[in-house]
Design a protein around this motif. Structure first.
Motif, PDB file in Angstrom:
ATOM      1  N   UNK A 104      56.347  18.183  21.821  1.00  0.00           N
ATOM      2  CA  UNK A 104      56.222  18.011  23.264  1.00  0.00           C
ATOM      3  C   UNK A 104      54.812  17.616  23.680  1.00  0.00           C
ATOM      4  N   UNK A 105      53.834  17.824  22.802  1.00  0.00           N
ATOM      5  CA  UNK A 105      52.497  17.302  23.076  1.00  0.00           C
ATOM      6  C   UNK A 105      52.493  15.775  23.069  1.00  0.00           C
ATOM      7  N   UNK A 106      53.508  15.187  22.444  1.00  0.00           N
ATOM      8  CA  UNK A 106      53.601  13.730  22.370  1.00  0.00           C
ATOM      9  C   UNK A 106      54.550  13.164  23.427  1.00  0.00           C
ATOM     10  N   UNK A 107      55.053  14.031  24.314  1.00  0.00           N
ATOM     11  CA  UNK A 107      56.013  13.614  25.333  1.00  0.00           C
ATOM     12  C   UNK A 107      55.526  13.916  26.748  1.00  0.00           C
ATOM     13  N   UNK A 108      54.219  14.041  26.919  1.00  0.00           N
ATOM     14  CA  UNK A 108      53.684  14.437  28.224  1.00  0.00           C
ATOM     15  C   UNK A 108      54.020  13.403  29.297  1.00  0.00           C
ATOM     16  N   UNK A 109      53.838  12.128  28.990  1.00  0.00           N
ATOM     17  CA  UNK A 109      54.120  11.093  29.987  1.00  0.00           C
ATOM     18  C   UNK A 109      55.599  11.103  30.373  1.00  0.00           C
ATOM     19  N   UNK A 110      56.469  11.300  29.376  1.00  0.00           N
ATOM     20  CA  UNK A 110      57.901  11.398  29.674  1.00  0.00           C
ATOM     21  C   UNK A 110      58.171  12.544  30.641  1.00  0.00           C
ATOM     22  N   UNK A 111      57.578  13.708  30.386  1.00  0.00           N
ATOM     23  CA  UNK A 111      57.807  14.867  31.241  1.00  0.00           C
ATOM     24  C   UNK A 111      57.320  14.601  32.667  1.00  0.00           C
ATOM     25  N   UNK A 112      56.150  14.014  32.796  1.00  0.00           N
ATOM     26  CA  UNK A 112      55.611  13.761  34.126  1.00  0.00           C
ATOM     27  C   UNK A 112      56.381  12.672  34.871  1.00  0.00           C
ATOM     28  N   UNK A 113      56.978  11.751  34.127  1.00  0.00           N
ATOM     29  CA  UNK A 113      57.670  10.624  34.763  1.00  0.00           C
ATOM     30  C   UNK A 113      59.118  10.920  35.133  1.00  0.00           C
ATOM     31  N   UNK A 114      59.672  12.039  34.666  1.00  0.00           N
ATOM     32  CA  UNK A 114      61.103  12.286  34.884  1.00  0.00           C
ATOM     33  C   UNK A 114      61.417  13.557  35.663  1.00  0.00           C
ATOM     34  N   UNK A 115      60.490  14.515  35.746  1.00  0.00           N
ATOM     35  CA  UNK A 115      60.823  15.779  36.421  1.00  0.00           C
ATOM     36  C   UNK A 115      61.212  15.565  37.881  1.00  0.00           C
ATOM     37  N   UNK A 144      61.446  -0.141  40.971  1.00  0.00           N
ATOM     38  CA  UNK A 144      60.869  -0.239  39.630  1.00  0.00           C
ATOM     39  C   UNK A 144      60.511   1.140  39.091  1.00  0.00           C
ATOM     40  N   UNK A 145      59.921   1.986  39.952  1.00  0.00           N
ATOM     41  CA  UNK A 145      59.564   3.344  39.518  1.00  0.00           C
ATOM     42  C   UNK A 145      60.815   4.124  39.132  1.00  0.00           C
ATOM     43  N   UNK A 146      61.857   4.059  39.973  1.00  0.00           N
ATOM     44  CA  UNK A 146      63.089   4.788  39.689  1.00  0.00           C
ATOM     45  C   UNK A 146      63.743   4.273  38.415  1.00  0.00           C
ATOM     46  N   UNK A 147      63.822   2.963  38.261  1.00  0.00           N
ATOM     47  CA  UNK A 147      64.444   2.391  37.070  1.00  0.00           C
ATOM     48  C   UNK A 147      63.723   2.841  35.806  1.00  0.00           C
ATOM     49  N   UNK A 148      62.402   2.789  35.821  1.00  0.00           N
ATOM     50  CA  UNK A 148      61.645   3.179  34.633  1.00  0.00           C
ATOM     51  C   UNK A 148      61.815   4.662  34.323  1.00  0.00           C
ATOM     52  N   UNK A 149      61.882   5.483  35.363  1.00  0.00           N
ATOM     53  CA  UNK A 149      62.074   6.916  35.140  1.00  0.00           C
ATOM     54  C   UNK A 149      63.464   7.202  34.569  1.00  0.00           C
ATOM     55  N   UNK A 150      64.467   6.507  35.078  1.00  0.00           N
ATOM     56  CA  UNK A 150      65.817   6.678  34.532  1.00  0.00           C
ATOM     57  C   UNK A 150      65.887   6.233  33.084  1.00  0.00           C
ATOM     58  N   UNK A 151      65.194   5.155  32.769  1.00  0.00           N
ATOM     59  CA  UNK A 151      65.119   4.704  31.374  1.00  0.00           C
ATOM     60  C   UNK A 151      64.523   5.793  30.494  1.00  0.00           C
ATOM     61  N   UNK A 152      63.420   6.376  30.953  1.00  0.00           N
ATOM     62  CA  UNK A 152      62.787   7.431  30.166  1.00  0.00           C
ATOM     63  C   UNK A 152      63.684   8.655  30.055  1.00  0.00           C
ATOM     64  N   UNK A 153      64.490   8.888  31.063  1.00  0.00           N
ATOM     65  CA  UNK A 153      65.413  10.019  31.045  1.00  0.00           C
ATOM     66  C   UNK A 153      66.541   9.799  30.040  1.00  0.00           C
ATOM     67  N   UNK A 154      66.721   8.577  29.567  1.00  0.00           N
ATOM     68  CA  UNK A 154      67.721   8.308  28.537  1.00  0.00           C
ATOM     69  C   UNK A 154      68.749   7.270  28.909  1.00  0.00           C
TER      70      UNK A 154
END
Length: 291
Positions: free
Chosen positions: A6-17, A222-232
């Motif tokens: 999870x130290x390698x997933x910080x950006x994912x966590x911040x972009x999807x919560x 664009x922000x929403x699309x990218x966050x959904x992508x990161x969410x899976x």
């Protein structure tokens, strides 16, 4: 670089919560459901970058404090950086939550999308219970993956062609049986809370429905699309023998594995920034009090 995943997933966590909750709903929970009307001491199990502290502290009575427990050293550093210039009483403790012993000194113990990653979630729940004073509250925000998987719609696409719920349910259940890590734990928590002796147990769901609207502002889209992508959404697995073997190792037949990979690749092809889509994560929010 830390080896903790999870130290390698910080950006994912911040972009999807932010996909889970509207701020007014969290305010409603704090004031009208949990009735927090005096300063409280919070402890957050698996706090990550301090997400729950960021969301809840502005809503709590002045004088409240927040302690985050986290194994990831990089996550702790990010959390400390985020809170450096904020006017809140916070502390972050770098620790192994599965072994740490905590005295009964807090009013509220929290977790957010954390218990699903634990091989023994009941052990962590008991630690959470032991960390709060009498009449203290436990609040867990945890997912029900199979429900999340079904809770979306894409215009012009039959859900059954891109998402095979029966196969996913089989995978989730077999993964939980094998490892103890249960992505569907959100719906089990009211039962576990009561079995562990908590009272006043109730469960709610997160309120946010994300709408990828083709008429919305392009920047926001664009922000929403990218966050959904990161969410899976739209993840495309390799159509390879290795991918098939990995799914077979999780309990699928070879035919089921091939069909699952084909469905995921269809999903990836269909989901683009031009897609009309609604998605509600429906995080389960369970609370109970220690007597």
């Amino acid at each position: 670089m830390s080896e903790y995943i999870w130290d390698q997933q910080i950006d994912y966590l911040q972009n999807t919560r932010w996909l889970y909750y509207n701020d007014d709903y969290l305010k409603f929970l704090v004031r009208d459901v949990w009735h927090i009307d005096r300063p409280v001491k919070l402890v957050d199990f698996g706090c990550g970058f301090g997400y729950l502290g960021l969301k809840l502290l502005p809503l709590l009575p002045v004088g409240s404090s927040y302690t985050g427990l986290e194994k990831g050293t990089e996550l702790i550093k990010r959390a400390e950086d985020i809170f450096t210039n904020l006017p809140y009483d916070v502390e972050f403790i770098n620790c192994d939550i599965e072994t740490i012993e905590i005295e009964s000194q807090y009013d509220i113990a929290l977790s957010h999308a954390f218990l699903l990653h634990m091989t023994d979630p009941q052990l962590i729940l008991q630690k959470m219970i032991d960390s709060v004073c009498d009449k203290g509250r436990i609040i867990c925000f945890e997912p029900h993956w199979i429900g999340n998987a079904s809770n979306f719609a894409m215009h012009g696409v039959d859900q059954s062609s891109v998402l095979r719920l029966g196969v996913l349910q089989k995978l989730y259940e077999q993964d939980a049986g094998r490892s103890g890590k249960n992505g569907n734990i959100g719906m089990l928590l009211p039962i576990l809370f009561s079995q562990l002796g908590l009272k006043n147990v109730e469960c709610r769901v997160s309120d946010r429905v994300n709408f990828l609207d083709q008429n919305m502002d392009e920047g926001k889209k664009d922000v929403l699309f990218r966050s959904l992508r990161e969410e899976g959404f739209g993840y495309s697995p390799e159509d390879s023998d290795e991918s098939i073997l990995r799914l077979v190792g999780r309990g699928l037949s070879v035919e089921e594995a091939r069909e699952q990979i084909a469905a995921e690749r269809r999903f990836a092809a269909e989901f683009t920034e031009q897609t009309w889509l609604t998605y509600a994560p429906n995080m389960k929010i369970t609370s109970g009090t220690r007597q």
